[in-house]
Design a protein around this motif. Structure first.
Motif, short mmCIF file in Angstrom:
data_model
loop_
_atom_site.label_atom_id
_atom_site.label_comp_id
_atom_site.label_asym_id
_atom_site.label_seq_id
_atom_site.Cartn_x
_atom_site.Cartn_y
_atom_site.Cartn_z
N HIS A 425 6.20 -2.69 2.71
CA HIS A 425 6.56 -3.39 1.48
C HIS A 425 5.79 -4.70 1.48
CE1 HIS A 425 10.67 -1.32 0.56
NE2 HIS A 425 9.85 -0.48 1.17
N ASN A 426 5.47 -5.20 0.32
CA ASN A 426 4.77 -6.49 0.23
C ASN A 426 5.81 -7.60 0.37
OD1 ASN A 426 2.34 -5.19 -0.11
ND2 ASN A 426 2.34 -5.37 -2.33
N THR A 453 5.99 7.36 -4.25
CA THR A 453 6.32 6.53 -3.10
C THR A 453 5.18 6.45 -2.11
OG1 THR A 453 8.62 7.23 -3.38
CG2 THR A 453 8.06 6.10 -1.33
N PHE A 454 4.49 7.56 -1.90
CA PHE A 454 3.39 7.59 -0.94
C PHE A 454 2.08 7.92 -1.65
CE2 PHE A 454 7.30 8.65 1.35
CZ PHE A 454 7.33 7.59 2.24
N SER A 455 1.80 7.12 -2.66
CA SER A 455 0.59 7.32 -3.46
C SER A 455 0.01 5.95 -3.79
CB SER A 455 0.91 8.08 -4.75
OG SER A 455 1.60 7.23 -5.67
N ASP A 456 -1.07 5.95 -4.56
CA ASP A 456 -1.66 4.67 -4.97
C ASP A 456 -0.80 3.96 -6.02
OD1 ASP A 456 -2.15 6.31 -7.12
OD2 ASP A 456 -4.33 6.20 -6.98
N TYR A 459 3.12 0.57 -5.24
CA TYR A 459 3.51 -0.81 -5.52
C TYR A 459 3.79 -1.06 -6.99
CZ TYR A 459 2.40 -1.15 -0.68
OH TYR A 459 2.41 -0.93 0.68
N GLU A 460 3.89 0.03 -7.76
CA GLU A 460 4.50 -0.07 -9.08
C GLU A 460 6.02 0.00 -8.97
OE1 GLU A 460 2.91 2.85 -11.74
OE2 GLU A 460 0.84 2.51 -11.10
N LEU A 461 6.52 0.46 -7.83
CA LEU A 461 7.96 0.57 -7.61
C LEU A 461 8.52 -0.83 -7.32
CD1 LEU A 461 7.87 3.77 -5.37
CD2 LEU A 461 8.29 3.64 -7.83
N TRP A 462 9.53 -1.23 -8.05
CA TRP A 462 9.97 -2.62 -8.04
C TRP A 462 10.45 -3.08 -6.67
CZ3 TRP A 462 15.39 -4.13 -7.94
CH2 TRP A 462 16.27 -3.06 -7.85
N ASN A 463 11.11 -2.20 -5.92
CA ASN A 463 11.65 -2.63 -4.64
C ASN A 463 10.58 -2.81 -3.57
OD1 ASN A 463 11.59 0.35 -4.93
ND2 ASN A 463 12.22 0.35 -2.79
N MET A 464 9.35 -2.38 -3.86
CA MET A 464 8.24 -2.55 -2.92
C MET A 464 7.50 -3.87 -3.13
SD MET A 464 8.22 0.51 -1.41
CE MET A 464 8.61 2.23 -1.70
N PRO A 481 -1.14 -5.09 -1.39
CA PRO A 481 -1.07 -4.27 -0.18
C PRO A 481 -2.38 -4.30 0.59
CG PRO A 481 -1.39 -2.88 -2.11
CD PRO A 481 -1.22 -4.27 -2.62
N GLY A 482 -2.29 -4.07 1.89
CA GLY A 482 -3.47 -4.02 2.74
C GLY A 482 -3.34 -4.95 3.93
N ALA A 483 -3.90 -4.51 5.06
CA ALA A 483 -3.76 -5.28 6.29
C ALA A 483 -4.48 -6.62 6.23
CB ALA A 483 -4.29 -4.46 7.47
N GLN A 484 -5.39 -6.80 5.26
CA GLN A 484 -6.08 -8.08 5.16
C GLN A 484 -5.17 -9.19 4.66
OE1 GLN A 484 -6.43 -5.47 3.21
NE2 GLN A 484 -7.31 -5.93 1.20
N TRP A 485 -4.05 -8.82 4.04
CA TRP A 485 -3.08 -9.80 3.56
C TRP A 485 -2.03 -9.97 4.66
CZ3 TRP A 485 -5.48 -11.93 -0.20
CH2 TRP A 485 -6.29 -11.16 -1.04
N ARG A 486 -2.01 -11.14 5.28
CA ARG A 486 -1.17 -11.31 6.46
C ARG A 486 -0.63 -12.73 6.54
NH1 ARG A 486 -2.95 -9.46 10.98
NH2 ARG A 486 -4.16 -7.80 9.99
N SER A 487 0.33 -12.90 7.42
CA SER A 487 0.89 -14.22 7.68
C SER A 487 1.11 -14.37 9.17
CB SER A 487 2.19 -14.42 6.91
OG SER A 487 3.15 -13.45 7.29
N GLU A 488 1.17 -15.61 9.61
CA GLU A 488 1.39 -15.91 11.02
C GLU A 488 2.75 -16.57 11.17
OE1 GLU A 488 -0.68 -14.86 13.28
OE2 GLU A 488 -2.16 -14.16 11.79
N ILE A 489 3.48 -16.16 12.21
CA ILE A 489 4.81 -16.71 12.44
C ILE A 489 4.88 -17.28 13.85
CG2 ILE A 489 5.70 -14.45 13.15
CD1 ILE A 489 8.43 -15.28 11.96
N VAL A 490 5.50 -18.43 13.99
CA VAL A 490 5.72 -19.03 15.30
C VAL A 490 7.18 -19.45 15.39
CG1 VAL A 490 3.35 -19.79 15.63
CG2 VAL A 490 4.99 -21.30 14.49
N ALA A 491 7.74 -19.33 16.58
CA ALA A 491 9.11 -19.77 16.81
C ALA A 491 9.14 -21.28 17.01
CB ALA A 491 9.67 -19.06 18.04
N ILE A 492 10.13 -21.93 16.41
CA ILE A 492 10.35 -23.37 16.57
C ILE A 492 11.82 -23.58 16.91
CG2 ILE A 492 8.50 -24.00 14.97
CD1 ILE A 492 10.64 -24.42 12.82
#
Length: 617
Positions: A425-426, A453-456, A459-464, A481-492
Motif C-alpha cells: 500500500h502507498n 487488486t493485483f493489476s495496474d 492504486y485506484e482502490l481507495w484503501n491502497m 507505487p514503486g520501490a524508488q519511493w521510499r522513506s528512512e526511519i530511525v529510532a529516537i
C-alpha cells in the motif's frame, strides 16, 4: 542468532536435506486404522467434527460453476467460485476426519463422495491465477494444468485423505486411491517439475506463494509419487523453501503483514515440520543450534504485531482484527520448534477455547494443519494456559520500517520502508493509533480481492492510496507505487523519526517525528511544503469524529475502549465520511470510516512545522 542481514544462509536447508533427508522415510501419521489414537481423542474436537459432519451429511454438495469461474474474466469477481470451492473442501476434510473417528460405511462413503468430486473437478487452479484467460479461453484447459495456490491446496487435501484413510478408503471405493494419485501426478506433481513457475521467484525476490505451494506438495509427493518423481519434487521444494527463508530479513519481518505470516512463514514452518520427520530430527537440531537459528525471529513476528487482544498492525494487505479462522496452533508449533515458550503461550492464549482449526470456510487451515493440531491435542501439549499480564516491549523492525510502541493505554504503529513491497500500500510515514488495544486511527488494510487488486489498477482502490492513510499530502501530492519511493526511519527517545523526502514526486524535504509517552502522542511534521496552501495532513479514523468546543476533535471509542482526543496546531479541518460495504473492511472498522484533511495555517504564518497531539479520553 541472525545471519548478516538475512534470516538464514542460502543453502542451509538444502545442505541439511542433502545430508540427512530421506524422501522414502514416510510421514508418521495416525491412520484411521490406529484405533488407539482415534478412539481416545479428546471429547471436544471429536464431538465438534462429528456434529458438523452430521449436519452437512444429506445436504447438497456445493458445486463450483463455470459461470462463476469465468466471471473473473468478465467482471473481476473471484469470490463466488472460491466460496463454493472452499465450502466443498471444508465439507470434504470434515467428512474425512469423521470417517477416521468413526469408520462406518456411511461416513466413508461421504468422504469418498467429496474426494470423487475433487477428481472430477475440471481444474484445481483458482480462476484468478489461471493463464487460460490470457489465451482467450473461458473454460479450464485440462491439457495444460496450472500449478497455483489452489492446485497446492487440493493436492494436499487428497494426499492427506489418502494417507489417513488408507485401506478403509480402498475397501469402500476400490480404485479411488489410484485415481487420486493419477490426478495428483497429472495435475500437479509432474507439471511442477516439468517447467519453471513464476511463483518460485528468483534469487532476488520471492513471496508467500512459494512456501505455501511447496509445503503442500510435500505430502502429495509422499502419498502419490514413485521414488524418482518423489525425490525430484521434494528436492525442488526444499530448494524453494531454502530460497524463501534466505531472502527474509534477519529481524524476521514479513512485508506482506500479519495476515500473510500464516500463509507464508507459517506455511514454511509447516513444511519444516514435515521435513524434520523425513530427516530424523535434523531440522530441529539446526533451528536450535545450527544454520537455521534465525527462524526464532520469524516465529516472533505475529506476537510483535499485536496492538491489543485480537487486534494487530494492519499495514499492507493485512487485517487489523484477527480472523476467527486463524490457526494459532501453527504459531504454537513454530514456537515449540524454536524453543520460544513465551510465544507458545501467546499462541495458546490467542487460540482460546476453540476446539480445532479448519472449521472456517476459507483456506486458513486444511486437512494437514487439522491433523497436526489433533496430534498435539492428543499428546496433551496444547493445554490452555491462563494469560499473565506483561509489559509490552517496543517493536522496531528496520527491514520493513515498522515501529510499534505502547504507553498508558495508547499504542502507535509507524510505517516506513518503500512502496514496492509485496502486497504494497502507498503508506510511507503513516501512523495508526490504538486506545486500550483497539485501533481508532486505523491503517485500513485489505478489502475483498478482485481482478483490479493485483493489476495496474491496484492504486485506484481507495484503501491502497496514500490519501486514505494517515500521511501528508505535500503540495497536494499523493505517493506513487514503486520501490524508488521510499522513506528512512530511525529510532529516537520515545519514538521514531521518518524522513519522507524521497517518498513523493516533488522532492520537498519532509520530516515526521512520532513520540509516545505516558502523557500522550505527538506527531510533528516539518517541511517548507507546509507553507503551500494546497498541502494537507490526512488523518484516518473509525466512525465519525466529533468536533470539540475548544477546537479539538474526539474520535469515539469502540469495543469498550476510551476515545482519542486530538489537539493540533492551527489548521482548518475537513471531514469526509464514507460508508463501508466491503466485508473485510467492515469486520475491522464497522459501518463508517472518516478521513480528516487538515490544512495547516502555516500558509498564513510562514511556519515550517505543524503538530498533532493525542490522548486517551
Amino acid at each position: 542468532m541472525m545471519t548478516g542481514d538475512k534470516l538464514t544462509p542460502r543453502g542451509a536447508l538444502r545442505d541439511l536435506w542433502a545430508r540427512a533427508g530421506d524422501a522414502d522415510a514416510g510421514i508418521p501419521i495416525s491412520t484411521a486404522a490406529d484405533r488407539g489414537f482415534w478412539d481416545s481423542l479428546d471429547t471436544r474436537p471429536r464431538e465438534a467434527i462429528l456434529a458438523e459432519a452430521d449436519r452437512l451429511h444429506g445436504t447438497d454438495w456445493p458445486q463450483p460453476r463455470l459461470s462463476d469461474w469465468a466471471s473473473y474474466a468478465r467482471t473481476g469477481d473471484r469470490s463466488a467460485y472460491e466460496r463454493a470451492l472452499f465450502l466443498r473442501n471444508r465439507r470434504t476434510r470434515l467428512a474425512v476426519l469423521a470417517a477416521a473417528l468413526d469408520p462406518s460405511e456411511e461416513r466413508l462413503l461421504e468422504a469418498a463422495d467429496g474426494l470423487w468430486l475433487k477428481v472430477e473437478q475440471s481444474t484445481w487452479c483458482w480462476p484468478a491465477h489461471d493463464d487460460v484467460f490470457s489465451r482467450g479461453m473461458r473454460v479450464p484447459d485440462d491439457r495444460h494444468p496450472f500449478v497455483d495456490l489452489g492446485a497446492g491446496e487440493d493436492v494436499a487435501l487428497v494426499a492427506w485423505a489418502a494417507l489417513l484413510l488408507g485401506d478403509d478408503l480402498e475397501r469402500i471405493a476400490p480404485g479411488l486411491r489410484a485415481r487420486l494419485g493419477a490426478e495428483a501426478r497429472g495435475r500437479v506433481l509432474e507439471p511442477f517439475v516439468s517447467r519453471d513457475w513464476h511463483w518460485e521467484g528468483t534469487e532476488d525476490h520471492v513471496h508467500n506463494w512459494a512456501p505455501w505451494i511447496h509445503g503442500n506438495l510435500l505430502p502429495a509427493a509422499v502419498a502419490f509419487a514413485e521414488p524418482e518423481l518423489r525425490e525430484r519434487v521434494i528436492s525442488r521444494c526444499v530448494d524453494g523453501l531454502d530460497r524463501y527463508l534466505a531472502q527474509l530479513p534477519a529481524d524476521g519481518a514479513i512485508d506482506e503483514g500479519f495476515a500473510y505470516w500464516w500463509q507464508g512463514a507459517g506455511r514454511a514452518f509447516d513444511a519444516l515440520g514435515l521435513l524434520d520427520e523425513l530427516a530424523g530430527g535434523a531440522v530441529t537440531a539446526a533451528v536450535r543450534g545450527g544454520g537455521l537459528q534465525g527462524l526464532a525471529e520469524l516465529a516472533r513476528f505475529p506476537q510483535r504485531m499485536q496492538v491489543g487482544p485480537g487486534w494487530f498492525a494492519s499495514f499492507s494487505d493485512a487485517e487489523a482484527r484477527a480472523d476467527a479462522g486463524i490457526p494459532w496452533h501453527v504459531l504454537f508449533r513454530a514456537a515449540t520448534l524454536c524453543a520460544l515458550p513465551d510465544t507458545a503461550d501467546f499462541a495458546r492464549t490467542e487460540q482460546g477455547d476453540r476446539a480445532l482449526c479448519g472449521f472456517d470456510d476459507g483456506v486458513h487451515a486444511g486437512l494437514g494443519r487439522m491433523l497436526a493440531e489433533l496430534r498435539d491435542i492428543r499428546s496433551g501439549v496444547l493445554t490452555h494456559t491462563v494469560p499473565t499480564a506483561s509489559v509490552r516491549e517496543d517493536v522496531f523492525l528496520p527491514s520493513i520500517g515498522i515501529g510499534i510502541r505502547e504507553r498508558a493505554g495508547l499504542g502507535v504503529v509507524v510505517k516506513s520502508g518503500h512502496n514496492g513491497e509485496n502486497h504494497n500500500h502507498n503508506d510511507l510515514g503513516s501512523i495508526a493509533i490504538a486506545v486500550d488495544g483497539v485501533p481508532l486511527l486505523p491503517d485500513l488494510g485489505r478489502a475483498t480481492y478482485r481482478s483490479e487488486t493485483f493489476s495496474d489498477r491496484r492504486y485506484e482502490l481507495w484503501n491502497m492510496r496514500s490519501d486514505w492513510h494517515s500521511t501528508p499530502l505535500p503540495r497536494g501530492a499523493v505517493q506513487l507505487p514503486g520501490a524508488q519511493w521510499r522513506s528512512e526511519i530511525v529510532a529516537i527517545d520515545d519514538g521514531w523519526r521518518v524522513d519522507l523526502t524521497a517518498a513523493y514526486p516533488g522532492g520537498d524535504r519532509w520530516l515526521r517525528t512520532v513520540r509516545l509517552t505516558d502523557a500522550g502522542i505527538r506527531v510533528l511534521d516539518e517541511s517548507d511544503a507546509l507553507t503551500d496552501p494546497v498541502t494537507r495532513i490526512v488523518v484516518v479514523c473509525t466512525g465519525v469524529p466529533v468536533r470539540q468546543d475548544d477546537g479539538g476533535v474526539l474520535v469515539p471509542g469502540r469495543h469498550g475502549s476510551r476515545g482519542l482526543l486530538l489537539a493540533f496546531d492551527r489548521a482548518e479541518v475537513e471531514f469526509e465520511t464514507v460508508e463501508v460495504d466491503d466485508p473485510y473492511l467492515r469486520h475491522s472498522w464497522g459501518d463508517r470510516v472518516t478521513r480528516m484533511l487538515f490544512a495547516p495555517a502555516s500558509a498564513l504564518t510562514g511556519a515550517g512545522s505543524w503538530e498533532l497531539r493525542g490522548e486517551a479520553s
